[in-house]
Motif scaffolding. Structure first.
Motif, PDB file in Angstrom:
ATOM      1  N   LYS A   1     -23.011 -34.908 -23.188  1.00 57.41           N
ATOM      2  CA  LYS A   1     -22.483 -33.566 -23.521  1.00 57.41           C
ATOM      3  C   LYS A   1     -21.155 -33.323 -22.785  1.00 57.41           C
ATOM      4  O   LYS A   1     -20.168 -32.891 -23.383  1.00 57.41           O
ATOM      5  CB  LYS A   1     -23.513 -32.500 -23.124  1.00 57.41           C
ATOM      6  CG  LYS A   1     -23.053 -31.110 -23.457  1.00 57.41           C
ATOM      7  CD  LYS A   1     -24.070 -30.056 -23.071  1.00 57.41           C
ATOM      8  CE  LYS A   1     -23.471 -28.683 -23.345  1.00 57.41           C
ATOM      9  NZ  LYS A   1     -24.029 -27.648 -22.518  1.00 57.41           N
ATOM     10  N   ASP A   2     -21.147 -33.626 -21.482  1.00 58.84           N
ATOM     11  CA  ASP A   2     -19.939 -33.367 -20.692  1.00 58.84           C
ATOM     12  C   ASP A   2     -18.760 -34.181 -21.227  1.00 58.84           C
ATOM     13  O   ASP A   2     -17.629 -33.684 -21.342  1.00 58.84           O
ATOM     14  CB  ASP A   2     -20.157 -33.752 -19.218  1.00 58.84           C
ATOM     15  CG  ASP A   2     -21.153 -32.830 -18.513  1.00 58.84           C
ATOM     16  OD1 ASP A   2     -21.560 -31.832 -19.136  1.00 58.84           O
ATOM     17  OD2 ASP A   2     -21.511 -33.112 -17.360  1.00 58.84           O
TER      18      ASP A   2
ATOM     19  N   THR B   1     -18.338 -35.721 -24.313  1.00 58.66           N
ATOM     20  CA  THR B   1     -17.878 -35.424 -25.669  1.00 58.66           C
ATOM     21  C   THR B   1     -17.188 -34.059 -25.721  1.00 58.66           C
ATOM     22  O   THR B   1     -16.261 -33.866 -26.498  1.00 58.66           O
ATOM     23  CB  THR B   1     -19.041 -35.465 -26.692  1.00 58.66           C
ATOM     24  OG1 THR B   1     -20.107 -34.673 -26.160  1.00 58.66           O
ATOM     25  CG2 THR B   1     -19.500 -36.878 -26.931  1.00 58.66           C
ATOM     26  N   GLU B   2     -17.614 -33.150 -24.860  1.00 59.55           N
ATOM     27  CA  GLU B   2     -16.976 -31.825 -24.827  1.00 59.55           C
ATOM     28  C   GLU B   2     -15.496 -31.957 -24.430  1.00 59.55           C
ATOM     29  O   GLU B   2     -14.641 -31.298 -25.007  1.00 59.55           O
ATOM     30  CB  GLU B   2     -17.715 -30.968 -23.812  1.00 59.55           C
ATOM     31  CG  GLU B   2     -17.790 -29.513 -24.189  1.00 59.55           C
ATOM     32  CD  GLU B   2     -18.652 -28.780 -23.180  1.00 59.55           C
ATOM     33  OE1 GLU B   2     -19.687 -28.259 -23.592  1.00 59.55           O
ATOM     34  OE2 GLU B   2     -18.290 -28.751 -21.980  1.00 59.55           O
TER      35      GLU B   2
END
Ligand code: FAD
Length: 395
Positions: free
Chosen positions: A286-287, A289-290
């Protein structure tokens, strides 16, 4: 129901709770911290420097709050018998091309009202005999302290005054109503009149939970350190910094004597693939790709391609790292250095692709969000807490 809930038990959240409990002793307040102890992230992984404020634009929050904050921090340490040392630091030009930028820094320091002196290489050698430099600024108002210790002491005082510190309490939801804010956590729901977001590396996500549009995102940069073997500590007497690149928000690799006697060398600044990722191998889907999905990141990456590439090389090549350090202390070799604990900085990046330079605090009817509190926020923490307190309604 609490009057105030502070999210984040780092030094900014704790200083805020400390300021609120000083100003409003009757207020019912709680600090919610997701980890099992205070100061677990940026505050517990920093260089421990009490910055003077020389680098910051006159009139900026960083300039005013760091100067005042350093004084308040020293008073606090005196009162609570926390060890610190105002050992001073040198900012060293090692090449002729760095002199104009060094002179600019000196002027800026004077404008910020600091006790500084321009010195030649002979004077520099008296202060730091192993440093190679042609000219330097000697900053007397710089020092060292352990910010984890300061944080724990702030926590103790907050509790003595009746404030609550709830560890292992992760904020997952925020619902703002007409008369209160409801904060959903892994361990239940808490209600408050007012909520203050000091969540550091997650501050943008906490703001988003409340539905606040911030036009920025936190980009995590890992700072990787080495430390000098004890038999080489003699190479560093105080704090030794290079002349920083004015287009870059970081200070360049430097030598820092820590209050516990260790000497750190670093950090570089590389994109971290995890917001709280202290090792090179740390990765969070998540971190990561964000960051990649954020157009502003690509803008800034393109603009700083050269500098970013150098930082990456330094991350994977100890030789490159050592070469950089040798600009300041030619005697240092790779054999003198062992790996030390890393830190991750929360740096706000705007949707236009600009790194936010100053502290950034935005407030609402029932909430206040600290959206950019990078270095020198530990130095400035007590004055940041006071400034936040001024913006918050009475209980
Ligand atoms: C490598 C490095 C070197 C530095 N060197 C210096 C220096 O020498 N001098 C200086 O003045 N400054 C320095 N800084 C900057 C300074 O450390 C930071 O500015 C300061 O610690 C920020 O404090 P904070 O409380 O905002 O953040 P943090 O210390 O990161 O605290 C935020 C807290 O919020 C908690 N949290 C996050 N999300 C949630 C959630 N959902 N629910 C509950 N809790 C949550 C986290 O667990 C964390 O404990 C350095 C920083 C780094 C990384």
């Amino acid at each position: 129901m609490y009057d105030y809930i502070i999210i984040g038990g780092g030094i900014v959240g704790l200083s805020t709770a400390f300021a609120l409990s000083s100003k409003y002793p009757q207020a019912k307040l709680a600090v919610l911290e997701k980890e099992q102890e205070l100061a677990f992230h940026q505050t517990g992984h920093n260089s421990g420097v009490i910055h003077s404020g020389i680098y910051y634009k006159p009139g900026s929050l960083k300039a005013s709050l760091s100067k005042q904050g350093a004084e308040l921090l020293r008073d606090f340490c005196d009162q609570r018998e926390i060890q610190y040392e105002m050992c001073g630091k040198v900012i060293v030009a090692t090449k002729q091309e760095e002199i104009p930028q060094l002179n600019n820094l000196y002027d800026r320091g004077l404008q910020n009202g600091l006790n500084i002196e321009l010195i030649n290489n002979q004077q520099l050698n008296e202060i730091e005999p192993h440093v190679n430099g042609i000219k330097a600024v000697h900053v007397k108002d710089a020092g060292i302290v352990n910010y984890k210790e300061v944080s724990k002491e702030l926590g103790k005082i907050i509790q003595e005054r009746g404030g609550e510190i709830l560890l292992n309490t992760k904020v997952e939801e925020i619902r703002t109503g007409e008369n209160e804010v409801e904060i959903g956590c892994n361990r239940g729901t808490y209600r408050a009149q007012y909520v203050i977001n000091c969540a550091g590396l997650h501050c943008d996500r906490i703001a988003a939970l409340e539905g606040i549009k911030t036009d920025m995102q936190i980009v995590p940069f890992r700072g990787e350190y080495f430390e000098l073997k004890p038999e080489k500590h003699y190479l560093v007497k105080h704090l030794i910094y290079p002349v920083p690149n004015p287009d870059f928000p970081f200070l360049g690799v430097h030598f820092t004597r820590m209050i516990d006697g260790h000497v750190h060398a670093g950090p570089n600044a590389v994109l971290s693939f995890k917001r709280e990722g202290y090792r090179k191998s740390d990765f969070n889907f998540k971190d990561f790709t964000e960051v990649l999905a954020y157009p502003a990141f690509w803008k800034i990456a393109r603009q700083n391609l050269g500098e970013g590439f150098k930082e990456m090389l330094r991350s994977y090549s100890k030789n490159m790292f050592v070469k950089n350090l040798q600009r300041l202390i030619p005697e240092v070799t790779g054999d003198d250095l062992v790996s030390a604990e890393n830190g991750v900085r929360a740096q706000a990046l705007t949707n236009e692709g600009k790194l936010v330079d100053d502290f950034l605090i935005v407030s609402n009817k029932r909430s206040l969000h600290v959206l950019n509190a990078p270095s020198p926020a530990a130095t400035a923490s007590i004055s940041i807490g006071r400034a936040i307190c001024e913006q918050i309604p009475e209980p």
